[in-house]
Structure formats: structure tokens, C-alpha cells
Write a protein that holds these residues in place. Sequence first.
Motif: not given
Length: 183
Positions: A92-109, A119-120
Motif C-alpha cells: 500500500i505504501a508503495k502504491a500510494e507513494s508511486n501515485y503521489a510521485i506520478a501525479k506530481e510528474k503530471c503537473d508538467d503537462r 487518471k492513469e
Amino acid sequence: MNTQFNLKASILLAALFCVPVAQAAMTSNDEYKANKTRIAADYKSEKAACGAMNGNAKDICVEEAKGREKVALAEGEYAHTGSAADSKKVIIAKAESNYAIAKEKCDDRSGNDKDVCVKEAKAVEAKILADVKLSKKIDSAVKDDVQTKRDADYKVRVEKCDSQSGDAKASCVANAKASVGKD
């Protein structure tokens, strides 16, 4: 783009479920405390290193540091207890962390591209969390089924003892209890 993201998501899912189910040796209380202290120090230094960055790169760096800390703490807890529940907490920690990082990376778009990216990322997290929830339900169902089977075996064994009397019956009942783990 989607194919590349799906490949990354598949690899991520596979990696998350490679968490060992049983820990060979659990850490002592002193090792556990030292590990937590080390993780906190690592987080502080990683976050401080992010200070030299600007904009979204800095936000991503901070989120990655938070994620590493969160995962390391969950892994440390699992190494200390070795429990299945803590194993799931690592996933769960890995999933939540990876989501938070991916979401932050989406801010470049921007625009729809950003919306799709978020959404992905959320879909990958949701799938992993659903798998964890499902595994909890399966574990619970298996435990219930095992207990139901034991109870049924016990009833049959005790019924067979009814044809006996005295010490033979008492011994038969005791053997029936012992065979299914009843006190």
C-alpha cells in the motif's frame, strides 16, 4: 504513450507483489529504532537536497523523498514484525507513494494530456489497492473455510465416539479434540 505507461504500470504491479511473504529473521527492537532514526535522517537530507531545485522538479524531488521515507518505514515495520498485515502495508505504501510521485510528474503537462496522466496514475493505484483488499478477503475466507472443515471433522469424530463408553469414549473424544486442535 499509453502502451508505454501500461508497460510501466505492469512492471510496477509485478514489483510490488514481489514483497516476501515471510521474513527469515525479524529485527530486534534496537535495530528497529535505529532503522527509524536512519530513515528520518535520510529523509531530511534528501529533502534538503531538493532545496536547490526550482518549480515542479523540486516538488517531484520532495514527493520522491516522502515516498522513499514512507516505503522504508513500512518495510522496516514489516522486517520487525514479519506479519502479513505489515506485508500488505508495504504494498500500500508503495502504491500510494508511486501515485503521489506520478501525479506530481503530471503537473508538467497541461489540458487533457494532464487529465489523462492523472487518471492513469490513479488507475494503477486503485488496481493495486483493490488487489490488496481482495487478498485480505481471500485470506479471511480461507481461514473461515479451514475452521468450518475442522469443526465438521470434530463433529464426525465425536459422533463416532458415541458408540463407546467409559474411558474408551473419553479417550476417543480427547483424541478427536487433539486431532482438530481444540482445547
